[in-house]
Scaffold this motif. Structure first.
Motif, PDB file in Angstrom:
ATOM      1  N   LEU A 158       7.384   2.256  10.254  1.00 59.75           N
ATOM      2  CA  LEU A 158       6.493   3.409  10.087  1.00 59.75           C
ATOM      3  C   LEU A 158       7.274   4.661   9.710  1.00 59.75           C
ATOM      4  CD1 LEU A 158       4.093   2.934  13.146  1.00 59.75           C
ATOM      5  CD2 LEU A 158       3.673   2.327  10.767  1.00 59.75           C
ATOM      6  N   SER A 159       8.455   4.829  10.305  1.00 60.81           N
ATOM      7  CA  SER A 159       9.255   6.013   9.982  1.00 60.81           C
ATOM      8  C   SER A 159       9.691   5.996   8.526  1.00 60.81           C
ATOM      9  CB  SER A 159      10.473   6.102  10.906  1.00 60.81           C
ATOM     10  OG  SER A 159      11.369   5.020  10.664  1.00 60.81           O
ATOM     11  N   ALA A 160       9.977   4.798   7.992  1.00 61.45           N
ATOM     12  CA  ALA A 160      10.330   4.719   6.569  1.00 61.45           C
ATOM     13  C   ALA A 160       9.163   5.175   5.698  1.00 61.45           C
ATOM     14  CB  ALA A 160      10.741   3.293   6.215  1.00 61.45           C
ATOM     15  N   VAL A 161       7.934   4.819   6.093  1.00 58.96           N
ATOM     16  CA  VAL A 161       6.765   5.279   5.336  1.00 58.96           C
ATOM     17  C   VAL A 161       6.619   6.787   5.447  1.00 58.96           C
ATOM     18  CG1 VAL A 161       4.261   5.091   5.109  1.00 58.96           C
ATOM     19  CG2 VAL A 161       5.613   3.054   5.633  1.00 58.96           C
ATOM     20  N   LEU A 162       6.824   7.324   6.656  1.00 58.27           N
ATOM     21  CA  LEU A 162       6.708   8.777   6.839  1.00 58.27           C
ATOM     22  C   LEU A 162       7.762   9.527   6.034  1.00 58.27           C
ATOM     23  CD1 LEU A 162       6.041   9.008  10.697  1.00 58.27           C
ATOM     24  CD2 LEU A 162       4.435   9.565   8.872  1.00 58.27           C
ATOM     25  N   VAL A 163       9.011   9.054   6.102  1.00 64.50           N
ATOM     26  CA  VAL A 163      10.119   9.767   5.470  1.00 64.50           C
ATOM     27  C   VAL A 163      10.073   9.649   3.951  1.00 64.50           C
ATOM     28  CG1 VAL A 163      12.634   9.790   5.212  1.00 64.50           C
ATOM     29  CG2 VAL A 163      11.613   9.663   7.485  1.00 64.50           C
ATOM     30  N   TYR A 164       9.831   8.436   3.460  1.00 68.26           N
ATOM     31  CA  TYR A 164       9.965   8.190   2.026  1.00 68.26           C
ATOM     32  C   TYR A 164       8.643   8.263   1.252  1.00 68.26           C
ATOM     33  CZ  TYR A 164      14.624   6.572   3.312  1.00 68.26           C
ATOM     34  OH  TYR A 164      15.901   6.498   3.796  1.00 68.26           O
ATOM     35  N   VAL A 165       7.510   8.309   1.965  1.00 71.79           N
ATOM     36  CA  VAL A 165       6.222   8.334   1.258  1.00 71.79           C
ATOM     37  C   VAL A 165       5.382   9.537   1.667  1.00 71.79           C
ATOM     38  CG1 VAL A 165       4.118   7.064   0.726  1.00 71.79           C
ATOM     39  CG2 VAL A 165       6.257   5.811   1.093  1.00 71.79           C
ATOM     40  N   VAL A 166       5.065   9.660   2.965  1.00 70.22           N
ATOM     41  CA  VAL A 166       4.119  10.691   3.407  1.00 70.22           C
ATOM     42  C   VAL A 166       4.646  12.089   3.129  1.00 70.22           C
ATOM     43  CG1 VAL A 166       2.943  11.687   5.403  1.00 70.22           C
ATOM     44  CG2 VAL A 166       3.029   9.204   5.117  1.00 70.22           C
ATOM     45  N   ASN A 167       5.861  12.377   3.537  1.00 70.04           N
ATOM     46  CA  ASN A 167       6.390  13.727   3.327  1.00 70.04           C
ATOM     47  C   ASN A 167       6.560  14.073   1.855  1.00 70.04           C
ATOM     48  OD1 ASN A 167       7.115  15.441   5.815  1.00 70.04           O
ATOM     49  ND2 ASN A 167       7.707  13.380   6.433  1.00 70.04           N
ATOM     50  N   PRO A 168       7.143  13.214   1.023  1.00 72.61           N
ATOM     51  CA  PRO A 168       7.215  13.569  -0.399  1.00 72.61           C
ATOM     52  C   PRO A 168       5.855  13.723  -1.064  1.00 72.61           C
ATOM     53  CG  PRO A 168       8.810  11.856   0.120  1.00 72.61           C
ATOM     54  CD  PRO A 168       7.935  12.006   1.323  1.00 72.61           C
ATOM     55  N   GLN A 169       4.876  12.865  -0.701  1.00 75.21           N
ATOM     56  CA  GLN A 169       3.569  12.969  -1.340  1.00 75.21           C
ATOM     57  C   GLN A 169       2.762  14.147  -0.799  1.00 75.21           C
ATOM     58  OE1 GLN A 169       1.373   9.289  -1.212  1.00 75.21           O
ATOM     59  NE2 GLN A 169       2.850   8.189  -2.484  1.00 75.21           N
ATOM     60  N   LEU A 228       0.820  -1.213   0.000  1.00 72.79           N
ATOM     61  CA  LEU A 228       0.000   0.000   0.000  1.00 72.79           C
ATOM     62  C   LEU A 228       0.853   1.262   0.000  1.00 72.79           C
ATOM     63  CD1 LEU A 228      -2.799  -1.011   2.540  1.00 72.79           C
ATOM     64  CD2 LEU A 228      -3.058  -0.648   0.078  1.00 72.79           C
ATOM     65  N   ALA A 229       2.040   1.173   0.570  1.00 69.52           N
ATOM     66  CA  ALA A 229       2.899   2.359   0.628  1.00 69.52           C
ATOM     67  C   ALA A 229       3.316   2.848  -0.752  1.00 69.52           C
ATOM     68  CB  ALA A 229       4.144   2.064   1.472  1.00 69.52           C
ATOM     69  N   TRP A 230       3.218   1.984  -1.767  1.00 66.24           N
ATOM     70  CA  TRP A 230       3.617   2.370  -3.120  1.00 66.24           C
ATOM     71  C   TRP A 230       2.512   3.073  -3.886  1.00 66.24           C
ATOM     72  CZ3 TRP A 230       8.517   1.927  -5.022  1.00 66.24           C
ATOM     73  CH2 TRP A 230       9.396   1.143  -4.292  1.00 66.24           C
ATOM     74  N   LEU A 231       1.303   3.127  -3.315  1.00 66.34           N
ATOM     75  CA  LEU A 231       0.193   3.743  -4.029  1.00 66.34           C
ATOM     76  C   LEU A 231       0.403   5.243  -4.164  1.00 66.34           C
ATOM     77  CD1 LEU A 231      -2.918   1.914  -2.492  1.00 66.34           C
ATOM     78  CD2 LEU A 231      -1.792   1.495  -4.690  1.00 66.34           C
ATOM     79  N   PRO A 232      -0.017   5.842  -5.270  1.00 60.59           N
ATOM     80  CA  PRO A 232       0.114   7.297  -5.429  1.00 60.59           C
ATOM     81  C   PRO A 232      -0.884   8.020  -4.537  1.00 60.59           C
ATOM     82  CG  PRO A 232      -1.076   6.362  -7.283  1.00 60.59           C
ATOM     83  CD  PRO A 232      -0.610   5.198  -6.460  1.00 60.59           C
ATOM     84  N   PRO A 233      -0.672   9.321  -4.288  1.00 60.72           N
ATOM     85  CA  PRO A 233      -1.614  10.072  -3.444  1.00 60.72           C
ATOM     86  C   PRO A 233      -2.945  10.272  -4.157  1.00 60.72           C
ATOM     87  CG  PRO A 233       0.041  11.539  -4.383  1.00 60.72           C
ATOM     88  CD  PRO A 233       0.454  10.143  -4.740  1.00 60.72           C
ATOM     89  N   VAL A 234      -3.974  10.544  -3.364  1.00 62.19           N
ATOM     90  CA  VAL A 234      -5.297  10.839  -3.900  1.00 62.19           C
ATOM     91  C   VAL A 234      -5.684  12.248  -3.481  1.00 62.19           C
ATOM     92  CG1 VAL A 234      -5.998   8.432  -3.840  1.00 62.19           C
ATOM     93  CG2 VAL A 234      -6.464   9.876  -1.864  1.00 62.19           C
ATOM     94  N   LEU A 235      -6.670  12.817  -4.157  1.00 69.61           N
ATOM     95  CA  LEU A 235      -7.152  14.177  -3.855  1.00 69.61           C
ATOM     96  C   LEU A 235      -6.004  15.170  -3.833  1.00 69.61           C
ATOM     97  CD1 LEU A 235      -9.746  13.379  -1.029  1.00 69.61           C
ATOM     98  CD2 LEU A 235     -10.200  13.829  -3.450  1.00 69.61           C
ATOM     99  N   GLY A 236      -5.115  15.054  -4.796  1.00 70.53           N
ATOM    100  CA  GLY A 236      -4.008  15.997  -4.872  1.00 70.53           C
ATOM    101  C   GLY A 236      -2.791  15.513  -4.131  1.00 70.53           C
ATOM    102  N   ASP A 237      -2.754  15.802  -2.808  1.00 69.53           N
ATOM    103  CA  ASP A 237      -1.549  15.511  -2.033  1.00 69.53           C
ATOM    104  C   ASP A 237      -1.850  14.665  -0.802  1.00 69.53           C
ATOM    105  OD1 ASP A 237      -0.015  17.056  -3.779  1.00 69.53           O
ATOM    106  OD2 ASP A 237      -0.458  18.900  -2.681  1.00 69.53           O
ATOM    107  N   THR A 238      -2.919  13.877  -0.808  1.00 67.56           N
ATOM    108  CA  THR A 238      -3.288  13.088   0.363  1.00 67.56           C
ATOM    109  C   THR A 238      -2.758  11.666   0.213  1.00 67.56           C
ATOM    110  OG1 THR A 238      -5.312  14.384   0.580  1.00 67.56           O
ATOM    111  CG2 THR A 238      -5.176  12.335   1.824  1.00 67.56           C
ATOM    112  N   PRO A 239      -1.772  11.259   1.021  1.00 70.66           N
ATOM    113  CA  PRO A 239      -1.193   9.912   0.888  1.00 70.66           C
ATOM    114  C   PRO A 239      -2.048   8.861   1.592  1.00 70.66           C
ATOM    115  CG  PRO A 239      -0.024  11.129   2.580  1.00 70.66           C
ATOM    116  CD  PRO A 239      -1.074  12.073   2.025  1.00 70.66           C
ATOM    117  N   LEU A 240      -3.235   8.623   1.065  1.00 70.00           N
ATOM    118  CA  LEU A 240      -4.157   7.681   1.698  1.00 70.00           C
ATOM    119  C   LEU A 240      -3.552   6.280   1.766  1.00 70.00           C
ATOM    120  CD1 LEU A 240      -6.949   7.136   2.890  1.00 70.00           C
ATOM    121  CD2 LEU A 240      -7.794   6.762   0.564  1.00 70.00           C
TER     122      LEU A 240
END
Length: 851
Positions: free
Chosen positions: A790-801, A425-437
């Motif tokens: 979780l930190s890897a998801v935050l650093v490499y997915v949530v913040n960039p998206q 799921l972490a590889w999914l693109p963001p939705v609604l613009g910049d929301t990393p659902l």
């Protein structure tokens, strides 16, 4: 209700502290989430209201497709029968010397926004049903002649509050287009205007054109159409050199820009409710363990398992209802207090109106019902496990002292599957613009998967005891840990989740701060930075006088000076401008995250874009595109040569080599200067020399000052994150204390039997220490591993998206060691304290209860 009064109420009455803590956990979670929602809504509503008060509510806003409008455009529009009213607008930013706008930027003069318009047009439209801009219409004591009095400015309340007592004139400094020297003007103070929450002044359009050095020119024209005229159809009939559109919904625009921040902040606030549900679970588990004989007795007397289930769920519902009701009230109070402290614009320098009104001018019933449902759901879900325990007990066995029934074990493959699903799921693109659902769902799956694997981890650690010398205590600990591995998951759920979230946020904040420090080293290579205190109508710094730039370059205190030009660029016709910075480009020192390794495109100017431009506008390395300079209207053919890291903004921005920019635009202006000190020169001496030449028309800042200010802003921005992290961790630690207490109380008869078999109290405490070390170690290791995931998801997915900011992972080992050690110590200490209390009972009395 009779059963609840006899079975549940006595436990609440005898142990009110635990119940109060559970209610407080729900209350804090609901209050923080509801309060953050109200603050976000109030900020958006105030921003939109302030924008509407200045921009008014025209049917159409007309701008030139390229360059400015002219008075001839205004006359042509007024001659069209579809137009009932037209208001010409011209804007500028003036410097208000002697005023301080920001305590962090000492010596910075205050800027005031000046708007030139036609007061008579506003006065005429005010009689209609939809006036153009009623809050910009000056309130004067005289007649219409006072509205258009020469060299007169009408000020809003924020500007008037900064006037000296008894002042009748206002001295300002204006940048003049095409001139290197600013112009000092003195204006008479006229009436009042209601618009704006920052310093604002209104002038007659003729005065504005003369004072701003833009005779015959206009920025825009606001149109009010005749009744029955369709705005879209009328806009389609206008010639192509005009660009007509409805007024921008500034509230919607700000909502789009801040959606990611608001969603992340809201989810961060809900973290307290999420961890609070584990505290409710711990309290109800403890109460269940204490009342297990009573539940067994009423079961023998005929109370069905279904009724026992309902009673426990009723306890969770009562805790959730009280906590949610208090949380909604507290959330409203927190939001009102924040607005009272920060102002109705949340600290954006001087707001007007009642802050409390902002809370009640937005929909409240829907959000209140939503957060009520969340609070009740959290409490009910937390009550499910204790309710299942009471429903599954065999009353006769419990009355014989056999304790809690064995927990149901989740298969290890389910935990591994959840971890794999989270990674996918972490590889999914963001939705609604910049929301990393997808990233948020990935984090939830990782947490659930980690919880499911705790029993397997406990059994794995227990297997290591086989290699140790055999002994009664080790044998008992090994068998107990193997049989009760599922109970370890339940008792450690709160601290595992809280520790994982705390580790994740600690690593993310540490990584962000470390990356910011490295970025500042690239972004601030010089010793001193100079820019004009004057601002153009677009808010960008005005060009520094060419003579001043030349003299500064010859100062003996300086080794060299690097000029820079800040301007704007349109990536497509009619698009909103983006930032363009022309500077000396050294690709070896740029904070690049991507480079173009292909051949340069012929006749294309090299540009470097930030990550927001790459993600939002598709400007990937190698792409060739055409853009238009806002100043001058020249079209340029550009090629992206790289992507640079930009922590200063979330919007698109481009860099271009200064020499390329000047050749393409014929603009020799300089808006900023980077200065390097000569060897042996002191910073204060160089600052004094620059100030002596430039006077008060420039802003000076040393690299160290800018770095310190950036870090202060960073730490202030993440202060609430650290606080919520601490709250969640405290809730999780109390949860493990309560859970261990429940387990120890449920084993009171077991301890009594072991005492009869010859084990001393000290030996039993050593047994508890071994068991607690196994479960606590498993919880601490699982929390650390989950937190790093979780930190890897935050650093490499949530913040960039979310924010288009990439960063490198940085592990603050000291803080992580302290967090893991605290969780382990809490688990072991709670087990020992609970065991000491349980062993304090007389062994003979405990065994007699089995008779």
């Amino acid at each position: 209700m009779t059963l609840w009064r006899h079975l549940c109420w006595p436990a609440w009455r005898d142990h009110p502290g635990r119940v109060i803590l559970a209610i407080v956990a729900v209350m804090l979670g609901v209050a923080l989430a509801f309060g953050v929602h109200l603050l976000n809504g109030a900020a958006l509503a105030e921003f939109a209201r302030a924008a509407r008060s200045i921009d008014g509510q025209p049917d159409l806003v007309v701008r030139a497709a390229s360059g400015p409008l002219t008075d001839a455009d205004l006359a042509e529009l007024l001659n069209r029968p579809e137009v009932s009213a037209a208001n010409p607008v011209l804007e500028a930013q003036a410097l208000w010397p002697g005023q301080t706008a920001d305590a962090e930027l000492k010596g910075r003069a205050l800027s005031i926004r000046l708007i030139g318009l036609d007061p008579l047009a506003l006065l005429a439209s005010a009689a209609g049903a939809r006036p153009l801009a009623p809050e910009l219409l000056p309130q004067v004591e005289g007649g219409p002649a006072e509205l258009v009095a020469s060299n007169t400015v009408h000020l809003n309340g924020v500007a008037r509050a900064r006037l000296a007592a008894g002042a009748t004139t206002l001295k300002l400094r204006l940048p003049i287009p095409g001139s290197n020297a600013p112009r000092d003007i003195e204006l008479a103070i006229g009436g009042r205007i209601a618009a704006g929450n920052t310093p604002l002044g209104v002038l007659d359009i003729a005065d504005a054109q003369a004072l701003f050095g833009r005779l015959g020119l206009l920025d825009r024209i606001d149109l009010q159409l005749a009744p029955g005229v369709d705005a879209a159809a009328f806009a389609a009939t206008l010639p192509p050199h005009w660009r007509a559109a409805p007024p921008e919904d500034e509230g919607a625009r700000l909502a789009d820009l801040t959606r990611a921040y608001r969603i992340n902040l809201g989810l961060l606030a809900l973290m307290a409710l999420f961890t609070g549900s584990f505290l409710v679970y711990a309290v109800l588990s403890l109460a269940t363990a204490q009342r297990l004989p009573q539940w067994a007795l009423v079961g023998v007397l005929g109370v069905s398992a279904r009724m026992r289930w309902r009673l426990i769920l009723m306890e969770g519902l009562v805790i959730g209802s009280v906590g949610t009701a208090l949380g909604l009230a507290l959330g409203l109070g927190l939001a009102a207090g924040a607005l009272k402290l920060l102002g109705s614009d949340l600290g954006l320098h001087g707001a007007n109106g009642s802050s409390a009104e902002l809370l009640f001018n937005q929909p409240l019933l829907g959000p209140a019902l939503a957060y009520t449902a969340l609070g009740l759901a959290a409490a009910l879900v937390a009550a499910l496990a204790p309710a299942l325990t009471v429903r599954r007990i065999a009353p006769a066995l419990v009355l014989k002292g056999l304790g809690l029934p064995a927990g149901r074990t989740l298969p290890a493959w389910l935990g591994l599957a959840l971890l794999a699903l989270g990674a996918a799921l972490a590889w999914l693109p963001p939705v609604l613009g910049d929301t990393p659902l997808g990233a948020y769902l990935a984090m939830l799956c990782l947490l659930m998967g980690g919880l499911a694997l705790v029993p397997a981890l406990v059994r794995g650690m227990t297997a290591t005891l086989v290699r140790l010398p055999a002994g009664a205590l080790l044998l008992l600990a090994r068998e107990r840990s193997r049989d009760q591995a599922t109970e370890a998951r339940r008792s450690l759920a709160g601290v595992l989740v809280a520790l994982a979230l705390a580790v994740a946020m600690t690593v993310m904040i540490g990584s962000f701060r470390e990356s910011l420090l490295r970025w500042l080293d690239h972004a601030l290579p010089a010793d001193l930075y100079v820019r004009s205190a004057l601002r153009g109508a677009d808010g960008l710094p005005a060009p520094l006088p060419a003579a001043l730039v030349e003299r500064l370059g010859r100062l003996p205190e300086l080794a060299r000076a690097a000029p820079q030009r800040s301007t704007r660029l349109r990536l497509a016709p009619g698009a909103n401008p983006v930032a363009l910075t022309a500077r000396d480009i050294d690709t070896g020192s740029l904070p690049l995250v991507e480079r173009w390794a292909g051949a340069p495109a012929p006749d294309a100017i090299a540009v470097w874009v930030n990550e927001a431009a790459r993600d939002r506008d598709g400007l990937k390395p190698g792409r060739v595109f055409t853009a238009e300079l806002v100043d001058g209207g020249r079209r340029l053919r550009l090629q992206v040569r790289g992507v640079w890291r930009d922590y200063s903004r979330q919007s698109s921005a481009l860099w271009m080599d200064l020499a390329d920019y000047r050749r393409a635009s014929d603009d020799a202006g300089t808006t900023e200067l980077a200065l390097w000190l000569a060897p042996g020169q002191a910073l204060d001496a160089a600052r004094t020399a620059v100030r002596r030449l430039a006077g008060d028309d420039v802003e000076l800042a040393a690299a160290g000052e800018l770095r310190a200010m950036s870090l202060r802003i960073f730490d202030r921005s993440f202060a609430i994150t650290v606080w919520l992290q601490a709250v969640a961790l405290a809730v999780g630690l109390f949860g493990v204390v309560a859970s261990q207490s429940a387990q120890a109380l449920a084993r009171r008869r077991e301890f009594g039997l072991l005492r009869h078999l010859g084990l001393s109290q000290r030996a039993l405490m050593r047994l508890l220490l071994i068991e607690a070390s196994l479960t606590g170690g498993a919880g601490a290791l699982a929390g650390l591993a989950l937190g790093l995931g979780l930190s890897a998801v935050l650093v490499y997915v949530v913040n960039p998206q979310s924010f288009h900011w990439s960063m490198e992972m940085h592990l603050p080992l000291g803080r992580l060691t302290a967090l893991v050690g605290l969780a382990f110590a809490a688990a072991v200490g709670a087990s020992l304290l609970a065991g000491r209390r349980a062993l304090g009972q007389d062994a003979v009395r405990a065994v007699r209860e089995d008779a």
